[in-house]
Write a protein that holds these residues in place. Structure first.
Motif: not given
Lengths: 432, 432, 432, 432
Positions: D2-18
Motif C-alpha cells: 500500500p502507499p505509505p502515507t496519505t496525500a503523497e500523490t495528487t493527480a491534478d494540481i489546483p489551478a492558481d487561486a485568484p
C-alpha cells in the motif's frame, strides 16, 4: 559579638574622583588603571571571585581582562620580545574576541579560583610596568589609538565592575554593602516640565573630534519631527505611583515580550526593591535603605521603561531626539564618587534638559543598529561593537557609576530590553 | 615570572593524620575540629567560596555548616543563655533540616561571599570556646550522644570538603593542585583472585557497640546465596582495557539510564581522566598525572561500575555480601594523609578481602533503603539518613579521603547512581 | 447546538472482556490483537496522534509498535521471503531496542502524523495476515515462545494505551471522556483489617510453569520477618483525610526527593484530582466525576504512597511480603471492562488479602533490581527488562486497566518513584 | 504494497487561486473563508492536530481561531441574541488577546485532540451562517471595518497554516508531502544587477487608501541616503557558494547572537536543506527535491541573511529603502497556487526591482518599531500589532505562501531574527 561581614562600615567616604586629566598618555594610563584598583579595594578575595548570573563577571576577572586587553593588543604585537605573563591567561581572560582564539565559557567565569585576586594584582603590576616602558618610548599613532581605546575599554569595565558587584552582594541574604554609609534625603526635584523640541534635519553622531567608539559614527543627517522631552528623569516617587496603580499587573501596558518577563520573573518593582513591612526599600552599594521618592528610579528594564511611559501617556525618546537636545546645551562633567555610586537627584542639575549625565542611563525607543554608512573596522578590535547590533536597545547619557571622563552626548550604550542590572532609568518624551 | 597560582607547590607533605584518640569527648572534639581546619589550610579565600555544580558546597560553607550543627543542636538547646553568633547563619548554614526552619537554596551556596573565610574561622573559634566550656561541665547522656553525632557529621563533611574542592579545582583550565607533589608509581597488585563465600543466614547491621548512624541498624538476619568476591579492587589498568574495548560505546553493556548519562554527558572515561597526547592522565588533588595502571580506578558512577562488571562477566556485590565478608576478617585502621588524598594501590593490603577500607568506596548492587525494622528517630536529627532512602545506591568501605577513625564494616554510604565526584570505585562479585 | 466533542456519550457499555482462552496460539493471537483494536475504537485520528509528555506514547504508535514487534522478531527472521510493510517503520516504531538499530526519539513520537491511524490499521491487518499464515504452519518451539512473548508484550501496551490516552484527554480543558457513562457509588469496604503474616524462609519468583517475564525469576528463597498486611487497599476517603490533615504540606512525612517533587509539581492531591467548588473531583476515562470515598485511591506516585504510609503509622510492603501472601491464596481472574476502566471498590473481593488484582497496582518498598541469580537473556529480546533495573520501584498486583489474562502473583511491574500516570495505589504493611 | 502515507500523490494540481474579488463584503467573506478550507483539504485529522514547536499552531487551531475572531469581535457584540457555539472555545482559541480573557497556553495547542478537525468544520459552518446573515443585514461602518480586519487576519493565518504544516511534515522522517508533484527546473535569472537609488526626503507608510494594518502608518517623511538595491533575490546557487566558502563556520561574518544560534542549532544550511549523498536537497510542500540553484533561497533567518550580506560585501536594505523603491514601480498581483507553494524564480518577473512580491519575504536591516507618531488603537483589537514591537525584525514584500490579494508595498511583516520557518529570503543592498 564581632561585626558580621567585612567592609560593611567605612569611616570616611572617598572624595569624588576626578576625570583623567594628565597631559600625557602614560599619565592618563595610570589614572585609569589606578581607579580600577581603587574600585576593587573594598572587595575581599571572596567578593572578587563570584558570578551570580551569566551576565555578571567576577571583579578579579574585570581586573584581569582589562589587563589582557593591553597585553594582547599592545604589548604582544608592539613590544619586542614581550613574553606573556602567563600562557593560559589569554584563554581565561578573552571576553568575546572570536578572532583572537578560543576562550573560557562566559557563564563559567565564577568557577575560577586561581589566579587569586592577589595574583591578578601581580598581573596588573607586571603589565603596567611594561606598558609604562612602552608608553615612554616613541609609539606611533596606531599604538596611541589602541592604548586610548584600551583606556576607554577599561572605563567601561569599571562601570561593569560596579554593576556586577552590586548584583553579587544583592544575592546575599545579609545584603552586605560595598561601602556602607547613610544617605541623606534628596531634595524634591519639582514637577516634570516638557521641553518643546523642533523637527527638521539635524546632524547626529560623533564628528571625529576626540575619542569615540566606532558605533557613534558616522555623523549623518537625520529627520526629526517636532516633539517634547521631559526636563528631568522619572523619580522613585512617580514609580511608586505606577506600582500602586497596578502597573505590574496590567498586560495592556506592556510589550508582549515584556509581559512574559514580568510573569516569568515575578517582577513587582524595579530590581533591588524589596518590601520591608509597608515600605519599599532598595538595595544600594551603600546597603539597603528606604526608597527615596526624589531620586531617579534606577535598575528598570526597557520593558518597564516602555510600560511606565505608556501608563504616563507618553513614550520614550528616540536616540536622535535625545542627542539633538543634549548636543544643543553645554556639557558639564558629572561628579563621580567611588563610595557606593547611587543616583543623587535633580538638585543643582543644569539644563534645560537636566540630569542628562551622571545619574542613570536613559532607555530610548531606538533599537541598537548601525548608523547609516557604518561598517565595523577590520580585525579583532572590529568585533568591539558591531556584532552586538541585534536584539538590543540604545541607552543614552551616563550614570552615577560611569567613571569620570567617560560621558559624552554621542555615547551609545546598549543592553537587551530585559536587562535590569545596569544603572538604567527613564526620561519621558511625547509627540508634539 | 611569578608562579601562576597559589599553593601549587608544597615543601613538605603533612605526615599521616591519626584517628581521634583522646580519652575525653572534649579532646576528641578538638581533634576532629582541628582536622577540618587543617584540610582547609591549603585553600585560599577564593578557593573556599566557589560552587561548581549544585552537588558541590564551598569549603567555607562546610566549615560553617558543621559549626552550625553544634550551635543549633547542642549550644542553643543545652547551654543556658547562649546567643547565636549571627542571626542569619541559621538561614545560611542549615543544609536540609526542614524542621529547623527556612534555609538558603543549596544551588546558590556559591553566591555568598560574606561571611568571608576568615569570618567563618571566627565563627568556628567562638563556637569551639562555648563547646569547650559546655563539654567540661556535666553534660548528660543525650548531649554526649548529640556531640558524638556532630563529630561524625563533621567527619563526613571533611570527606565532602575534599570531594568538592577536587571538583572545583578540576573546573579550572589551569588544573591547579590542592597540594602539589609527585606520586610514585604503585606496585603491581597482581591478578584478581576470587574468594569463595558461603550462603546461609547471617546477621548484618550494627550491633550497637560503639557509634553508628541510624541507617546501619537494626541488626538483622539476612539470607545469602553462595557467591564469590574479588580479593582486590578493579585497577586503572583494567579500566583502560574496558575503555579500549569500546566499553563506553556499547549500549548492551549499560543500564538504560546509564546509557542515557553516557550520551548526555559525553562520558568516555572516569571523571577527571583526560587524554593528553596518547596517554590518559587524571586530575588528582596533587595535580594532573599520568594514570597509574596499578592503582584502583576512582571517580566512576554506579552506572559505569555496573557496565564494567557486565563487561567483565561479573556483577557488583550486594551490600550484605560485602559486609558479611568484611565482618569476618580483622579491621585494620587505614592510613589517612591530608596531603592530597588519592588511592594508593594494593601493596601491603591485608585480607583475605584486601582494600576494603581507605582506598575507594565500593559500589554495591543494593539500592539504598531502610533495613528491616528501620524507623527514623524523631525530631530534626531524624532527618539525617532516612529521608534519602530513594533513588540512591549503597557504597561500602571507605576511601582515601575518609578521615581517620570514620571507617567501619557496617557503614552505609550512598549516592545517586550517576554521581562520580565521590572517591568511588569497584569491587567485583559473581554467583557461585 | 452540536455536541461539543466526539465520543463523549455512548449508548451501551461493552460487556466485560474475557481473557484469551483459545486453545490454539493463532486463536489467542487474534484474541489479543482484536482487543487492542477494540480499545482504540473509541478514539478518533486526532486522539490517536498526540503525545502530552515524554512518558506518553500516541495510541497509533502503540498499535504500530506492537505490530512491529511481530514483524521484526517473528516474520523477518522466521518467515521466508517476508518483505517489511514499510522500510521506515523499523525506525519509527522501535521503542528501545538498541541492538536492533537506530530509532525515532521517544519524546518526538507525537510529531508523526503519518502513517495515519487508518494506515496503521492497514499495517496491522497485513502483519496479522502473515502471522496467521505463519502460525498455521509448523513453527518450532522458539517461534512459539517469541509469539507468546509478543502477545504479553502487546497486553502490556494495552494497559499503556489506556494510561496514555487518559493523560492525553486530561490535558484538554474540556476534559473529554474516552467513553462517557455515569458511575454508581461503590459500597463501603469497611474498616481496614490487618492480616498477621509469619516470618521465615519462603520461596518467591516464578517457577517456570506457564508464561512469565525473565525478571520474575529465578525462583529463590528469601527470608521474611513476621509482619502485617492490610486486607484491602487505601481508599479515596482515607486519602482525603490525609489531604485534609496537611499531608501535602508537611515535609517530615516525605522522602527528600518526594518533597522536591511535591514542590516542583505543585502537588496537592493525586493526579487527576481537581477541586470543583468545595468537592474533590477526579478525571476518569468515563469523564470527570466527584471522588468516590469508597473506591481505592489511584494515580499516586511512590513518594505519595510512602508519605501516606508514614502518616498512617505504617509502611509499604516489600515485594516479597506481598508475593508470599498472595501466593498463599487462590488466584481469581479479575474482571476487565474496556468501557473506561476505573477502580471499582472492595465489594465482592475475596481474600484474605482482598483486591490483590484488578483494581490498582500496589507500590512496594522494593527497588526494582534483579532477583538473585538473574541474568538477562542474550539478544535484542534480552533488553526487555534487565536494563531498566535502576532507579525504579516495584509495583505488584494488577489494575483495572490490565487486560484480562495478564495478572499473576509473580508479576513485577515497575515505574520511577515520581510516576503518577499508571493506575497505581496503595496497600499498607507494618512490622509485627 | 500500500502507499505509505496519505496525500503523497495528487493527480491534478489546483489551478492558481485568484485574489478575493467579489464586489460585496459577504462575497469576499466567503472567498477568504473558502480558501482556508481549500488549504486544509489535503490534510488529514492527524496532520491538523500536531504542534512541532511552540511557534507552530495546528491546522485545526488556525481554522478555529480565525472563526473565533469573527465570533468574538463581530457576532457576540453586534449580533443580537447570538449564543457562542461552545462555551470553552473562547478559552481554547484566543491567541494572545490579554484583554479578552484567559486563554490556553500557546505551547500546549498540540495537546488538544477535541474538538476534532471535523468538529472545527462544523464550528466554521455555524459561524459562517451567522456571519452571512449578519453581513446581509445593514451593518454599520465599524462592523464593516471589523469584518475586513477579520478577513485580513484570516489571510495571515492562511500563510501561517502553510508555514506551520511545512514544519510539521518536515519533522517526520518520511518527509511526506503536503501535495506531491515534481517541480520543473527554474530558468537562470542571470547575474544580479544593482539599481541606483537616490537619497532625499520621501514619504513612506500607508496613505489610508484601502485596507492596511495599524502598524503601516502613519505615513511620514523619512530621509534616505543614496544607495543601491539588488534587482533580484539571492538564489540557492549563490547560497551554495556561501556554504561552500565556509559561511557557517566563520564567526567574523555573524552577529554575536547569530553565531550563538549557529552553534546551538548546529546550522549548516537553510532550514529544510539536507545533504543527500553529495547534493543538497530541500524539503518543500511538494516533497523533498534537489535544491534548484535558480530559485530564491528561502527559510533563512535574519542572522543568516545578515551574514550572507556581509560575506557578499553588501548589506540588507532598510525597510524605508525597500518601500521607496517598490512604491515607485507598478504593483503586479503575484500568482498564488494552493498546490504546495514554493518560490518560482525570476522568470517573467517585472521590475526594475524584480521579485518584490510572491516569492519570499525579504529581511530588512530595520528593527520592528512603531513609525513616528504611531499609537496602538484602543481595545482588544489594538493588541494586534503594537505589542510585538520589541526584539523583532521587519520583512517586506510577500511570499509564495501569501494568499492572493494580501500583498502591498507598505506591508510590514516581522519575525524574531532567529526565525526560519517563514518563507523568508534575501535581497541585497549597498551604500552608494
Amino acid at each position: 559579638m564581632p561585626p558580621p561581614t567585612t567592609a560593611e562600615t567605612t569611616a570616611d567616604i572617598p572624595a569624588d574622583a576626578p576625570a583623567p586629566a594628565s597631559p600625557t598618555l602614560v599619565g592618563r594610563y595610570h589614572e585609569v588603571r589606578d581607579l580600577t584598583e581603587e574600585l576593587a579595594a573594598p572587595l575581599g578575595p571572596e567578593d572578587q571571585t563570584v558570578q551570580t548570573m551569566p551576565d555578571v563577571s567576577p571583579t578579579k576577572w574585570h581586573r584581569a581582562h582589562t589587563t589582557w586587553f593591553f597585553e594582547t593588543f599592545v604589548l604582544q604585537p608592539h613590544r619586542g620580545g614581550y613574553q606573556p605573563f602567563h600562557e593560559a591567561f589569554g584563554y581565561l581572560f578573552n571576553s568575546y574576541y572570536e578572532t583572537v582564539g578560543a576562550r573560557h565559557t562566559r557563564a563559567d567565569r565564577g568557577q575560577i579560583t586561581r589566579p587569586t585576586a592577589s595574583e591578578v594584582g601581580s598581573y596588573r603590576e607586571a603589565v603596567d610596568r611594561s606598558m609604562a616602558a612602552t608608553l615612554s618610548s616613541d609609539i606611533g599613532e596606531a599604538v596611541h589609538e589602541l592604548v586610548t581605546l584600551g583606556l576607554h575599554h577599561e572605563q567601561q569595565h569599571q562601570e561593569l565592575l560596579l554593576m556586577d558587584i552590586k548584583h553579587v552582594l544583592s544575592c546575599n541574604p545579609l545584603r552586605p554593602a560595598y561601602l556602607a554609609h547613610d544617605p541623606q534625603r534628596a531634595a524634591d526635584p519639582g514637577p516634570l516640565r516638557w521641553l518643546d523640541r523642533p523637527g527638521g534635519i539635524v546632524a547626529v553622531g560623533h564628528d571625529g573630534d576626540g575619542f569615540a567608539y566606532d558605533n557613534e559614527g558616522p555623523r549623518h543627517d537625520t529627520l526629526l519631527r517636532p516633539h517634547r522631552l521631559a526636563d528631568r528623569l522619572v523619580t522613585n516617587g512617580e514609580w511608586q505611583e505606577f506600582v500602586a496603580d497596578g502597573g505590574y499587573q496590567r498586560p495592556e501596558l506592556w510589550l508582549s515580550d515584556g509581559w512574559a518577563e514580568v510573569q516569568a520573573g515575578g517582577w513587582e518593582a524595579p530590581l533591588y526593591w524589596e518590601q520591608v513591612g509597608d515600605a519599599w526599600h532598595e538595595f544600594t552599594l551603600a546597603g539597603r535603605h528606604e526608597v527615596d521618592p526624589h531620586r531617579p528610579v534606577v535598575h528598570v528594564s526597557h520593558y518597564e521603561a516602555d510600560a511606565f511611559a505608556r501608563w504616563a501617556g507618553a513614550r520614550l525618546p528616540t536616540e536622535q531626539e535625545w542627542e539633538a537636545a543634549v548636543a544643543a546645551q553645554p556639557f558639564v562633567e558629572p561628579t563621580f564618587s567611588a563610595a557606593g555610586p547611587h543616583p543623587r537627584g535633580a538638585e543643582g542639575a543644569v539644563g534645560p534638559l537636566r540630569q542628562a549625565f551622571g545619574e542613570v542611563w536613559q532607555w530610548t525607543a531606538s533599537a541598537y543598529v548601525g548608523f547609516p554608512g557604518y561598517t565595523p573596522p577590520p580585525g579583532a578590535v572590529g568585533e568591539y561593537n558591531g556584532k552586538f547590533m541585534s536584539g538590543q536597545v540604545v541607552l543614552r547619557g551616563s550614570s552615577c557609576a560611569t567613571p569620570p571622563g567617560h560621558a559624552r552626548a554621542t555615547y551609545r550604550n546598549f543592553f537587551p530590553p530585559r536587562a535590569r542590572w545596569a544603572f538604567s532609568g527613564v526620561r519621558l518624551a511625547a509627540d508634539a
